[in-house]
Design a protein around this motif. Structure first.
Motif, PDB file in Angstrom:
ATOM      1  N   GLY B 162     -48.511 -73.337  -9.396  1.00  0.00           N
ATOM      2  CA  GLY B 162     -48.076 -71.952  -9.496  1.00  0.00           C
ATOM      3  C   GLY B 162     -46.993 -71.789 -10.528  1.00  0.00           C
ATOM      4  N   VAL B 163     -46.020 -72.681 -10.472  1.00  0.00           N
ATOM      5  CA  VAL B 163     -44.914 -72.595 -11.422  1.00  0.00           C
ATOM      6  C   VAL B 163     -45.409 -72.831 -12.843  1.00  0.00           C
ATOM      7  N   SER B 164     -46.342 -73.762 -12.980  1.00  0.00           N
ATOM      8  CA  SER B 164     -46.802 -74.094 -14.331  1.00  0.00           C
ATOM      9  C   SER B 164     -47.997 -73.244 -14.740  1.00  0.00           C
ATOM     10  N   GLY B 165     -47.917 -71.961 -14.524  1.00  0.00           N
ATOM     11  CA  GLY B 165     -48.924 -71.069 -15.091  1.00  0.00           C
ATOM     12  C   GLY B 165     -49.846 -70.421 -14.083  1.00  0.00           C
ATOM     13  N   GLY B 166     -50.023 -71.029 -12.923  1.00  0.00           N
ATOM     14  CA  GLY B 166     -50.943 -70.469 -11.951  1.00  0.00           C
ATOM     15  C   GLY B 166     -50.528 -69.090 -11.469  1.00  0.00           C
ATOM     16  N   SER B 167     -49.212 -68.884 -11.386  1.00  0.00           N
ATOM     17  CA  SER B 167     -48.753 -67.598 -10.868  1.00  0.00           C
ATOM     18  C   SER B 167     -48.988 -66.470 -11.860  1.00  0.00           C
ATOM     19  N   LYS B 168     -49.508 -66.808 -13.028  1.00  0.00           N
ATOM     20  CA  LYS B 168     -49.846 -65.768 -13.997  1.00  0.00           C
ATOM     21  C   LYS B 168     -51.205 -65.149 -13.699  1.00  0.00           C
ATOM     22  N   VAL B 169     -51.887 -65.703 -12.704  1.00  0.00           N
ATOM     23  CA  VAL B 169     -53.229 -65.236 -12.395  1.00  0.00           C
ATOM     24  C   VAL B 169     -53.227 -64.586 -11.015  1.00  0.00           C
ATOM     25  N   VAL B 170     -53.853 -63.437 -10.939  1.00  0.00           N
ATOM     26  CA  VAL B 170     -53.996 -62.761  -9.655  1.00  0.00           C
ATOM     27  C   VAL B 170     -55.483 -62.533  -9.415  1.00  0.00           C
ATOM     28  N   ILE B 171     -55.933 -62.924  -8.232  1.00  0.00           N
ATOM     29  CA  ILE B 171     -57.306 -62.637  -7.850  1.00  0.00           C
ATOM     30  C   ILE B 171     -57.287 -61.384  -6.980  1.00  0.00           C
ATOM     31  N   ILE B 172     -58.040 -60.399  -7.387  1.00  0.00           N
ATOM     32  CA  ILE B 172     -58.139 -59.178  -6.586  1.00  0.00           C
ATOM     33  C   ILE B 172     -59.474 -59.227  -5.860  1.00  0.00           C
ATOM     34  N   LEU B 173     -59.397 -59.286  -4.562  1.00  0.00           N
ATOM     35  CA  LEU B 173     -60.626 -59.343  -3.784  1.00  0.00           C
ATOM     36  C   LEU B 173     -60.834 -57.992  -3.116  1.00  0.00           C
ATOM     37  N   ALA B 174     -61.966 -57.385  -3.435  1.00  0.00           N
ATOM     38  CA  ALA B 174     -62.262 -56.066  -2.890  1.00  0.00           C
ATOM     39  C   ALA B 174     -62.946 -56.230  -1.544  1.00  0.00           C
ATOM     40  N   ALA B 175     -62.180 -56.066  -0.488  1.00  0.00           N
ATOM     41  CA  ALA B 175     -62.744 -56.224   0.845  1.00  0.00           C
ATOM     42  C   ALA B 175     -63.154 -54.858   1.385  1.00  0.00           C
ATOM     43  N   ASN B 176     -64.010 -54.912   2.377  1.00  0.00           N
ATOM     44  CA  ASN B 176     -64.338 -53.694   3.108  1.00  0.00           C
ATOM     45  C   ASN B 176     -64.984 -52.639   2.218  1.00  0.00           C
ATOM     46  N   GLN B 177     -65.717 -53.092   1.195  1.00  0.00           N
ATOM     47  CA  GLN B 177     -66.296 -52.114   0.283  1.00  0.00           C
ATOM     48  C   GLN B 177     -67.253 -51.188   1.007  1.00  0.00           C
ATOM     49  N   GLY B 178     -67.043 -49.916   0.795  1.00  0.00           N
ATOM     50  CA  GLY B 178     -67.923 -48.939   1.416  1.00  0.00           C
ATOM     51  C   GLY B 178     -67.758 -48.859   2.918  1.00  0.00           C
ATOM     52  N   GLY B 179     -66.760 -49.573   3.424  1.00  0.00           N
ATOM     53  CA  GLY B 179     -66.545 -49.530   4.860  1.00  0.00           C
ATOM     54  C   GLY B 179     -65.876 -48.247   5.278  1.00  0.00           C
ATOM     55  N   GLY B 180     -65.245 -48.301   6.425  1.00  0.00           N
ATOM     56  CA  GLY B 180     -64.569 -47.111   6.889  1.00  0.00           C
ATOM     57  C   GLY B 180     -65.538 -46.174   7.566  1.00  0.00           C
ATOM     58  N   VAL B 181     -65.498 -44.942   7.152  1.00  0.00           N
ATOM     59  CA  VAL B 181     -66.275 -43.938   7.861  1.00  0.00           C
ATOM     60  C   VAL B 181     -67.769 -44.072   7.634  1.00  0.00           C
ATOM     61  N   MET B 182     -68.176 -44.726   6.536  1.00  0.00           N
ATOM     62  CA  MET B 182     -69.592 -44.678   6.186  1.00  0.00           C
ATOM     63  C   MET B 182     -70.439 -45.620   7.043  1.00  0.00           C
TER      64      MET B 182
END
Lengths: 300, 454
Positions: B162-182
């Motif tokens: 993380g210190v050596s560059g890993g923390s420059k990367v963020v993974i965005i995981l889209a959970a619950n797509q289309g969930g909720g009321v539908m």
């Protein structure tokens, strides 16, 4: 005589004769010299291989879109003469194109300003400031240089209208209060109806490409905004902070004074008069033009 | 003799150092043996000790006194040596040995005065000795440390990454797509979500990346109901604000699975951006986008825009998109924080465009991006494409209109990086596919070495 070490005269030394022949160095010298020369040349030309700025490249370019339909040749000639003399007086570049040069589609001719500006930026790769002034305008006070009058940082800082509604009198979105004059990429005026793209200054840069491409997007161009490119401009300025943050609004009479008596109207000594809307049915562009044409100052 | 002299002076310095910095009676220090003569175990070292003394020269150990009188053959094994045990000594003796020159120099008064003087010669000898025994140890420790911190997967190593560059990367995981009321989530949907999240979490932890799990459930966000489930852009902007120091953001849909968690994004992509991506869309152009823009339709552009590869510099790559059989695919893509991407994220959604196109643009942001790429030349200068199977391989069910296209589908022989079960929610079995690929990944990455280190 015998010495512990051979003398400096090689000829008398029994050792050196058997070691490296003297001709070695003298023969190799040209090779070394050649290598050094080549390296120097590579360094020299490698550095200057990128485009260097020619000495005569202008800082500022005037952009004029000529529309010959419905206008006499003399009128067009007067306009270009006005721009040319101003550009020459200050050492600016001049970029004149016809609206018909750009395939804007079946939309009002005002849209052609956008590709014209981008074209000028591409054509003058070493210039930084591009001022588009419509054909219905006269530079009345050519003694004013664009830099001293508008674009220099200090001057712009004092001119910028902060926290004013984009579309007068009271649009929700206002210009930012804390935009640094150094970061401004786009200088514009407002008239009573809203933003007025008939006289605008754009700085070269990636932002300019982004802004002009976005403005020119077919979804806006063919949307039938009531006021065509002007409304499209108001729309993107108000919806997209990356555009608003580069915008500086300056008082109208700085570079876009209209005739009449309203606020910001033209008065003697102003830089520019623009006969906005003179092609309306009850007005006559050329006649109005001539009345101000006589009043303009001329650089001796 | 000349050599001896040289050795003598060098050991002279050493002796100063040793005598100045250490107390002569430190038990762990082998270089100082104050009462060495009394030590019973000194015999094995006495030889070298003597020769060291010989090299020590007259200048050694000036001004040091008060040690044992018979330092010459005195060497005691204290602490560390005793602890290291017998076999290490054997090891060291089996290594090639080196006998220092000229043992014959008689001991000078300095040596008789003891530890300090002897320390000079000994110091040198021990440096030499260390190169046999301790260097082996150091090597061992080094290997263990290397494995532990760089190869093995544990909290410390991921911290380091993380210190050596890993923390420059963020993974965005889209959970619950289309969930909720539908829709109502059943046990399978929960299982899919759990697997997917666990997969990303382990990957992010291993490489020190950040992971942001974003709830993409359909919500009415705006009173005028615009922009429903068009939140990709908002989520990326929000994540960029949350991680102001991160540079790259990797968007992943829920139905993706990282098959090769031992591959880091740096080694896979970022370290050779230019080589793994392509600028010229003509290499694979399912949408038939005219590229570069024609001078007829766009007579007003600059040279970079007219070039098929833009400016062709890695620094100008701000968006990395894979293409599938139907065009751009935003199930797994990368975006870099920059002014360029700020502009893109700002312009991506526009109400005028939305109003005209939202019925037509089924895939929302994806179609909008294709449109922007086609119609706004500045987009092309910052966009690069990546072969789909680098970050977004499809299972056989997706892209069923082009079966057998080797550019699209996952191949376990090639050990593709990521599988995206795109469209599995439309009539395919997401849970089954996810379970299949999870097990496959486990199988491929099994083996004792893989289990522990890979």
């Amino acid at each position: 005589m015998h010495f512990a070490l051979p003398t400096r005269s090689h000829r008398s030394s029994p050792f050196l004769a058997a070691s490296v022949p003297r001709s070695y160095f003298s023969r190799r010298k040209p090779v070394y010299a050649l290598i050094v020369l080549v390296v120097l040349l590579i360094l020299l030309f490698g550095r200057s291989s990128g485009p260097t700025r020619p000495a005569d490249a202008p800082d500022t370019v005037l952009v004029l879109l000529v529309n010959r339909t419905g206008h006499s040749a003399e009128h067009v000639e007067r306009v270009t003469e006005n721009r040319r003399s101003y550009a020459e007086a200050h050492g600016y570049g001049l970029f004149i194109k016809s609206a018909a040069d750009y395939p804007i589609g079946p939309v009002p001719a005002g849209w052609a300003r956008i590709p014209a500006l981008r074209h000028a930026i591409a054509t003058f790769p070493y210039s930084t400031t591009f001022w588009l002034l419509d054909q219905d305008s006269i530079i009345m006070n050519p003694a004013l240089s664009l830099e001293a009058h508008i674009t220099s940082t200090d001057r712009l800082r004092s001119l910028m209208l902060r926290d004013v509604p984009i579309v007068p009198p009271e649009s929700v979105i206002k210009t930012y209060r804390h935009v640094a004059a150094e970061k401004v990429q786009f200088i514009l005026t407002q008239d009573a109806d809203g933003l007025s793209p008939g006289s605008m200054i754009v700085k070269r840069g990636e932002w300019a490409s982004y802004f002009l491409d976005t403005w020119y997007d077919p979804l806006f161009r063919f949307y039938n905004f009531q006021n065509a490119e002007q409304h499209a401009l108001e729309h993107i300025v108000q919806w997209h902070p990356t555009i608003l943050t580069k915008l500086a609004l300056v008082p109208q009479n700085i570079m876009n004074a209209y005739p009449g008596t309203a606020a910001g109207a033209y008065k003697d000594g102003d830089f520019v008069i623009r006969l906005s809307g003179c092609d309306a049915p009850k007005r006559d562009c050329e006649k109005e033009f001539l009345t101000y044409w006589e009043k303009r100052k001329v650089i001796a | 003799m000349g050599i001896n002299g040289a050795w003598g002076t060098s050991s002279d310095d050493a002796s100063h150092f040793h005598s100045g910095s250490r107390s002569p009676i430190l038990p762990t220090s082998r270089s100082h043996s104050p009462s060495g003569g009394d030590s019973p175990s000194s015999s094995s070292w006495s030889n070298s000790r003597k020769s060291g003394g010989g090299g020590g020269g007259p200048g050694a150990g000036a001004g040091i006194g008060g040690g044992g009188s018979s330092g010459a053959n005195g060497y005691s094994s204290f602490g560390a040596r005793k602890f290291l045990g017998k076999h290490l000594r054997k090891l060291s003796t089996s290594l090639p040995t080196y006998t220092p020159l000229s043992p014959g120099t008689p001991a000078t008064p300095f040596h008789h005065r003891g530890g300090g003087g002897g320390g000079g010669g000994l110091g040198r000898i021990l440096c030499y000795r260390r190169s046999k025994t301790t260097s082996f140890l150091l090597l061992l420790v080094g290997i263990v440390l290397f494995v532990f911190t760089y190869v093995h997967h544990n909290p410390v190593s991921s911290k380091i990454r993380g210190v050596s560059g890993g923390s420059k990367v963020v993974i965005i995981l889209a959970a619950n797509q289309g969930g909720g009321v539908m829709t109502w989530k059943g046990p399978k949907e929960w299982a899919v979500e759990r697997d997917s999240i666990a997969n990303k979490k382990a990957y992010a932890e291993r490489w020190g990346y950040h992971l942001e799990i974003k709830d993409m459930s359909t919500k009415k966000r705006y009173a005028h109901e615009w922009r429903e489930s068009w939140e990709k852009v908002d989520v990326i902007k929000q994540t960029m604000r949350q991680h102001p120091k991160a540079e790259w953001f990797w968007w992943m849909d829920l139905h993706t699975f990282i098959m090769e968690p031992s591959i880091s994004l740096h080694s896979h992509i970022f370290r050779h951006l230019q080589n793994v991506t392509y600028r010229d869309i003509n290499l694979y152009n399912p949408l038939n986008i005219t590229h570069p823009p024609s001078k007829v339709d766009y007579p007003h552009l600059d040279e970079v825009c007219y070039s098929a590869v833009g400016d062709d510099r890695a620094q100008s790559i701000n968006l990395i998109v894979p293409q599938d059989c139907g065009g751009f695919n935003l199930g797994s893509f990368l975006i870099r924080r920059s002014e360029w991407s700020e502009r893109l994220l700002d312009i991506w959604w526009d109400p005028v465009g939305y109003e005209q196109k939202h019925m037509e643009w089924e895939h929302k942001e994806q179609d909008a991006l294709e449109y922007l790429y086609t119609n706004q030349p500045w987009i092309r200068t910052g966009t690069s494409f990546i072969p789909q199977r680098m970050i977004n391989s499809f299972p056989p069910g997706a892209c069923s209109e082009t079966p057998g296209d080797t550019r699209i589908f996952y191949d376990e022989k090639d050990r593709d990086f990521v599988v995206n079960m795109a469209g599995c929610e439309w009539g395919r079995d997401c849970w089954g596919e996810m379970a299949h690929y999870r097990q496959l990944s486990e199988k491929l990455n099994s083996g004792w070495w893989r289990k522990r280190f890979g």
